[in-house]
Design a protein around this motif. Structure first.
Motif, PDB file in Angstrom:
ATOM      1  N   LEU A 268       0.842  -1.199   0.000  1.00 41.24           N
ATOM      2  CA  LEU A 268       0.000   0.000   0.000  1.00 41.24           C
ATOM      3  C   LEU A 268       0.880   1.254   0.000  1.00 41.24           C
ATOM      4  CD1 LEU A 268      -2.702  -1.089   2.597  1.00 41.24           C
ATOM      5  CD2 LEU A 268      -2.742  -1.315   0.113  1.00 41.24           C
ATOM      6  N   TYR A 269       0.385   2.273  -0.648  1.00 40.33           N
ATOM      7  CA  TYR A 269       1.154   3.510  -0.794  1.00 40.33           C
ATOM      8  C   TYR A 269       0.276   4.718  -0.482  1.00 40.33           C
ATOM      9  CZ  TYR A 269       4.183   0.454  -3.574  1.00 40.33           C
ATOM     10  OH  TYR A 269       4.989  -0.557  -4.004  1.00 40.33           O
ATOM     11  N   TYR A 270       0.946   5.765  -0.053  1.00 37.33           N
ATOM     12  CA  TYR A 270       0.308   7.083   0.011  1.00 37.33           C
ATOM     13  C   TYR A 270       0.653   7.838  -1.263  1.00 37.33           C
ATOM     14  CZ  TYR A 270      -0.264   6.363   5.055  1.00 37.33           C
ATOM     15  OH  TYR A 270      -0.611   5.889   6.277  1.00 37.33           O
ATOM     16  N   PHE A 271      -0.096   8.867  -1.515  1.00 34.06           N
ATOM     17  CA  PHE A 271       0.237   9.763  -2.621  1.00 34.06           C
ATOM     18  C   PHE A 271       0.604  11.110  -2.034  1.00 34.06           C
ATOM     19  CE2 PHE A 271      -1.167  12.699  -6.110  1.00 34.06           C
ATOM     20  CZ  PHE A 271      -0.116  12.393  -6.953  1.00 34.06           C
ATOM     21  N   ALA A 272       1.746  11.611  -2.459  1.00 32.56           N
ATOM     22  CA  ALA A 272       2.254  12.860  -1.898  1.00 32.56           C
ATOM     23  C   ALA A 272       1.330  14.033  -2.187  1.00 32.56           C
ATOM     24  CB  ALA A 272       3.652  13.148  -2.444  1.00 32.56           C
ATOM     25  N   GLY A 273       0.537  13.911  -3.261  1.00 30.07           N
ATOM     26  CA  GLY A 273      -0.359  15.005  -3.605  1.00 30.07           C
ATOM     27  C   GLY A 273      -1.638  15.036  -2.802  1.00 30.07           C
ATOM     28  N   ASP A 274      -1.880  14.023  -2.022  1.00 31.09           N
ATOM     29  CA  ASP A 274      -3.065  14.029  -1.151  1.00 31.09           C
ATOM     30  C   ASP A 274      -2.756  14.850   0.091  1.00 31.09           C
ATOM     31  OD1 ASP A 274      -4.442  12.479  -2.919  1.00 31.09           O
ATOM     32  OD2 ASP A 274      -4.158  10.604  -1.818  1.00 31.09           O
ATOM     33  N   ALA A 275      -3.458  15.968   0.216  1.00 29.83           N
ATOM     34  CA  ALA A 275      -3.147  16.871   1.320  1.00 29.83           C
ATOM     35  C   ALA A 275      -3.890  16.505   2.594  1.00 29.83           C
ATOM     36  CB  ALA A 275      -3.487  18.310   0.926  1.00 29.83           C
ATOM     37  N   LYS A 276      -5.052  15.916   2.438  1.00 24.46           N
ATOM     38  CA  LYS A 276      -5.859  15.645   3.632  1.00 24.46           C
ATOM     39  C   LYS A 276      -6.643  14.353   3.439  1.00 24.46           C
ATOM     40  CE  LYS A 276      -9.741  18.437   1.987  1.00 24.46           C
ATOM     41  NZ  LYS A 276      -9.164  18.644   0.645  1.00 24.46           N
ATOM     42  N   ALA A 277      -7.263  13.956   4.506  1.00 26.67           N
ATOM     43  CA  ALA A 277      -8.074  12.748   4.448  1.00 26.67           C
ATOM     44  C   ALA A 277      -9.198  12.926   3.434  1.00 26.67           C
ATOM     45  CB  ALA A 277      -8.651  12.438   5.825  1.00 26.67           C
ATOM     46  N   GLY A 278      -9.409  11.923   2.641  1.00 32.60           N
ATOM     47  CA  GLY A 278     -10.466  11.985   1.648  1.00 32.60           C
ATOM     48  C   GLY A 278      -9.982  12.360   0.263  1.00 32.60           C
ATOM     49  N   ASP A 279      -8.770  12.911   0.177  1.00 35.20           N
ATOM     50  CA  ASP A 279      -8.226  13.244  -1.139  1.00 35.20           C
ATOM     51  C   ASP A 279      -7.904  11.962  -1.905  1.00 35.20           C
ATOM     52  OD1 ASP A 279      -8.442  15.861  -0.591  1.00 35.20           O
ATOM     53  OD2 ASP A 279      -6.308  16.252  -0.265  1.00 35.20           O
TER      54      ASP A 279
END
Lengths: 49, 193
Positions: free
Chosen positions: A8-19
């Motif tokens: 699983l990965y995060y995306f650096a462009g997601d600024a907040k929960a729900g993005d």
């Protein structure tokens, strides 16, 4: 951290929960359903191509 | 016919000998009415009542030097019995649980709320989003999969830069270090900011 065998990965462009800005990035990054399947639909607002 | 309450409470609180009539509590710690249906043999020092039976409300407690009322004794006994009944009920419920049907049902239902919680404390949940129900972390941040990662394989992106593209979720504390020999990951150019 993996789910259904997928790392699983995060995306650096997601600024907040729900993005979901990382949805469909490069045609290789996708959100995952609870069943472990990839979500193939485009993110609302276009997201990344 | 003895009540469970009186049968248990009386020997610990009464101080007379012989068979005595317990005064049953009618109200809540205030009104008492005598009855002859609750007869419990006592052992100990007779109280001032006739034939060794307590007529006053103050009797000698089992411990020397302390006094305790009948009301208080029975009230404590009631608490004890209540606690005992609760304990028995808990054991009975525990004995009834754990059937195969319940286990399979819970295993099926679990992914709909919290998908997984590793032993290390990492929580993955399902949240509704514009994409539908998707996996998120404990803070609600969207989790992504990389299509070139094969199931049960090592993360292909482990050695790739993380700016402008999805980055690996943090490994659980205490887990093994990342592999050193991961093939380079083709960066999605559109993801660069």
């Amino acid at each position: 951290v993996t789910y259904g065998g997928r790392p699983l990965y995060y995306f650096a462009g997601d600024a907040k929960a729900g993005d979901t800005s990382g949805q469909g990035v490069g045609g290789v990054w996708f959100a995952i359903t609870a069943d472990g399947e990839l979500v193939k639909e485009k993110a609302a607002g276009g997201g990344y191509p | 016919m003895k009540t469970l309450e009186n049968a248990i409470a009386a020997p610990a609180t009464m101080g007379c000998s012989g068979t005595c009539s317990i005064k049953r509590r009618v109200g809540v710690g205030v009104t008492w009415t005598p009855t002859d249906i609750d007869r419990v043999p006592w052992v100990g020092e007779p109280s001032p009542g006739a034939a060794g039976c307590p007529t006053g409300q103050v009797i000698r407690a089992a411990r020397k030097g302390s006094r305790q009322t009948v009301q208080g004794g029975l009230a404590m006994g009631k608490k004890f019995v209540t606690a005992a009944l609760l304990a028995a009920l808990t054991l009975a419920l525990a004995a009834c649980g754990g059937s195969d049907d319940e286990e399979s049902a819970s295993a099926t239902a679990a992914p709909t709320t919290t998908v997984a919680q590793a032993a290390t404390g990492i929580t993955v949940a399902v949240a509704s989003s514009s994409l539908g129900d998707i996996l998120v972390d404990a803070q609600g941040r969207t989790l992504y999969a990389f299509t070139k990662d094969k199931a049960a394989s090592r993360p292909a992106a482990a050695s790739a830069p993380t700016t402008g593209r999805p980055s690996p979720a943090p490994p659980p504390p205490g887990s093994a270090s990342r592999p050193r020999c991961c093939p380079p990951l083709p960066r999605p150019t559109a993801a660069l900011r």
